[in-house]
Design an enzyme around this catalytic site. Structure first.
Site, PDB file in Angstrom:
ATOM      1  N   ASP A  13      13.713 -98.132  82.514  1.00 24.49           N
ATOM      2  CA  ASP A  13      13.211 -98.275  82.821  1.00 24.49           C
ATOM      3  C   ASP A  13      13.413 -99.148  84.071  1.00 24.49           C
ATOM      4  O   ASP A  13      14.796 -99.996  84.037  1.00 24.49           O
ATOM      5  CB  ASP A  13      11.565 -99.007  82.319  1.00 24.49           C
ATOM      6  CG  ASP A  13      11.257 -98.823  82.818  1.00 24.49           C
ATOM      7  OD1 ASP A  13      10.879 -98.135  84.501  1.00 24.49           O
ATOM      8  OD2 ASP A  13       9.121 -98.751  82.895  1.00 24.49           O
TER       9      ASP A  13
ATOM     10  N   GLU B 299       0.279 -93.767  85.873  1.00 23.82           N
ATOM     11  CA  GLU B 299      -0.388 -95.488  86.043  1.00 23.82           C
ATOM     12  C   GLU B 299      -1.143 -95.973  87.388  1.00 23.82           C
ATOM     13  O   GLU B 299      -1.168 -96.487  87.402  1.00 23.82           O
ATOM     14  CB  GLU B 299       1.419 -95.715  85.420  1.00 23.82           C
ATOM     15  CG  GLU B 299       2.815 -95.598  86.219  1.00 23.82           C
ATOM     16  CD  GLU B 299       3.692 -96.534  85.753  1.00 23.82           C
ATOM     17  OE1 GLU B 299       3.314 -97.578  84.738  1.00 23.82           O
ATOM     18  OE2 GLU B 299       4.338 -96.687  86.511  1.00 23.82           O
TER      19      GLU B 299
END
Length: 649
Positions: A403, A458
């Site tokens: 990430d 998200e």
């Protein structure tokens, strides 16, 4: 023998200096490419007799001068054709992909080459150079000339440290301000309603291409090579952010091929749903053994640990919580459990926080036929790659979610390839987040199962960006580039009126049927479940239906679609079909034809659709079982943000 004669004839013409316009047709003769070699190299693309667009002044600006040179002389023109079937390692859309194109390779007297291919599904080109030693690429130039009233849909962005999570903007080219930039994929819809999708493939050891708005037209845009980073005050999530750059975009070997510039073309918007050019133009698989690569569903602890209930332990990043989530995965046939952010001891990827016994967790997961994945940041993983991978393998880890990469320059592109190669050596699958869009890496390294590069679930924690309009855009643009980690299947569903922000337990915009249909509409060999496992246990009927949905497909059939408004498609895995449809915030009726089914067979169809009160309470759904056969038609009625999905067997 006919192909040989064509090649000889073209060589003779170019040698005689008469070939300034070089024409190539698609195999079905619907597309025509015309390459003009004059003061510069340009190309025109036609559908039938209609000019779709032009690409003007195609060249590289290097420390060796322009490539090709101005007023370049053609040495030879070689033509070839290919008609074959490609069998992918991972079945994203199809178990077999037809590849059929006509190619023209133009060699200039400066030894540089431009390679063009015309498919029925689009037009592509790339540079090939044969220069000694290293070469500095100052810039790559191309001006893309479309009718100014053409509609552009792309993620407008201005940051070299982009997370690739900007929402799509939709504007006429004439409305885009000079100097504005955005990343690929980018969709152009011409006044005649032809769809041209900008993509790229084989982006190895080279920066990703963006689009920029010039004085009038669109043009190629690249971020320069990094020179200085946010390394002093930064943490591992932003420490690699670029602060200052070199005055060039890449430093490369002088003898090489460059990334493919792709223009996927569809007369209908639904034609884009099955386009495979990014995959077909990528380097072939570099792994001898791919049997260990396992696509599948994932349950993870990021939102889940914040919303658990009916348990007798304190939920968190600990051994007890992990075992509970692994039990859930085993109960519903889910392949992976992922530890998200927070499992490491400080910034040491080889150690875990107190209360988490990684060997015990992995051993427990293995006994349940569940594999464990770990979340890591780009900065920490790049800095500790060798020691981390050895420790992960020792623990028994089977995959990584990397990430906060948040860049697309040459240096970071090389990180993607290195991470894929090294992870494969340790038999680990990968999911890239904070990542640029797919560019063919997954064909070379099929262990790269999915990546982000989109507004995904998200964002519901604090924005309105991930809405049904967005869901109806993704399949036509982002998913054409390759798999996307959207994270479908929330059971915490909301209407437009009832939607609220909550970062710890985010709601999904759209109905229950819409949310589950997204597991078919959004394509990825690795799909993740967003909600707390407690919620899925409470809604077992929906959970069983959801987790049975395959993540690999033998066949994909577009049914209906309009970018941003609605989409319906069918996918087959073995002998089982899934059909799914979603709409934007507009309630919509739709008739679906089931001509894709086999003749002479009766099928059972298990349906989840919007309940009668789904427009008021988005969790309302209805389950039905009906019989169906080839040629039947089903009428769908979807509420605002609604959906429909069926399992057909």
């Amino acid at each position: 023998m006919k192909g040989v004669l064509v090649t000889v004839f073209s060589l003779l013409i170019s040698y005689m200096g008469m070939a300034k316009d070089i024409e190539t047709l698609s195999p079905d003769k619907n597309l025509k490419l015309n390459v003009s070699v004059d003061d510069d190299v340009s190309m025109q693309v036609y559908m039938g007799t209609d000019l779709l667009f032009e690409v003007k002044d195609i060249h590289l600006d290097t420390d060796h001068g322009l490539v090709p040179t101005r007023r370049a002389k053609v040495r030879s023109v070689n033509r070839s054709s290919v008609d074959r079937i490609v069998v992918p390692e991972i079945k994203e859309k199809f178990s077999e992909i037809p590849e059929k194109y006509n190619e023209t390779l133009i060699t200039f007297k400066d030894k540089s080459k431009l390679q063009f291919r015309v498919y029925n599904e689009g037009v592509v080109y790339r540079f090939i150079t044969d220069l000694e030693g290293d070469v500095v690429i100052n810039d790559e130039h191309a001006e893309f000339i479309f009718d100014q009233s053409s509609i552009l849909t792309f993620q407008q962005d201005s940051s070299m440290n982009s997370d690739y999570e900007a929402p799509y903007i939709v504007k006429n080219i004439s409305e885009i301000e000079q100097g504005k930039t955005g990343n690929l994929p980018a969709l152009l819809q011409t006044p005649s309603s032809v769809n041209v999708l900008f993509l790229e493939s084989a982006t190895e050891d080279y920066p990703c291409m963006w689009l920029g708005k010039g004085e009038e037209n669109l043009q190629a845009h690249f971020w320069n090579y990094p020179k200085g980073y946010n390394s002093i005050k930064g943490n591992s999530k932003n420490r690699r952010a670029i602060l200052v750059c070199e005055d060039y975009i890449a430093r490369i070997k002088g003898s090489r091929s460059f990334p493919w510039r792709i223009f996927a073309i569809g007369k209908q918007e639904t034609d884009l749903l099955t386009n495979q050019l990014v995959y077909l133009l990528a380097p072939e698989c570099k792994l001898e053994d791919t049997s260990w690569i396992k696509p599948g569903w994932v349950t993870f602890d990021w939102w889940a640990r914040r919303g658990l209930y009916n348990v007798d332990f304190k939920a968190g990043i600990n051994t007890e919580t992990a075992k509970y989530m692994i039990d859930f995965a085993a109960n519903f046939g889910i392949r992976y459990f992922l530890f998200d952010d927070g499992w490491t001891y400080k910034e040491d990827l080889t150690k875990t926080i107190d209360g988490l016994d990684m060997p015990e967790v992995v051993q427990y997961a293995t006994s349940k036929n569940v594999d464990v994945m770990l979340w890591v940041t780009y900065d920490l993983f790049d800095s500790q790659m060798d020691e981390a991978l050895h420790q992960f393998e020792k623990w028994g880890i089977k995959g990584l979610k990397i990430d906060f990469i948040n860049r697309s320059d040459q240096e970071v592109v090389n990180f993607y390839w290195r991470a894929a190669e090294q992870a494969a050596k340790h038999k680990m699958v990968l999911d890239f987040h904070g990542a640029y869009r797919p560019d063919g890496l997954r064909r070379a390294y099929p262990n790269v199962l999915t990546r982000e590069a989109l507004v995904e679930f998200e964002q519901n924690g604090g924005t309105y960006k991930d809405n049904p309009d967005h869901h109806c855009t993704l399949p036509f643009i982002r998913n054409v580039a390759g798999p996307m980690d959207y994270i479908p299947g929330t059971l915490n569903n909301a209407t437009k009126q009832s939607f609220r922000f909550n970062h710890d337990t985010p709601m999904g915009q759209g109905t229950r049927a819409h949310s589950i249909a997204l597991a078919v509409i959004t394509e990825s060999p690795m799909q993740m479940l967003p909600d707390p496992q407690s919620d899925y246990y409470r809604e077992e009927e929906c959970t069983r239906f959801l987790t049975k949905i395959p993540v690999e497909w033998d066949e994909t059939v577009p049914l209906k679609g309009k970018v941003g408004d609605y989409v319906a498609l069918a996918r087959r895995s073995g002998n089982v079909w899934y059909a799914a449809a979603i709409t934007d915030w507009t309630p919509r009726n739709m008739d679906l034809d089931f001509d894709f089914l086999d003749e002479g067979r009766e099928y059972t169809m298990e349906i989840l659709k919007d309940g009668v009160n789904a427009d008021i309470r988005a969790i309302d759904y209805k389950r039905e079982i009906v019989k169906i056969k080839k040629g039947d038609q089903i009428h769908l009625s979807m509420v605002s943000g609604g959906g429909w999905i069926a399992r057909i067997y």
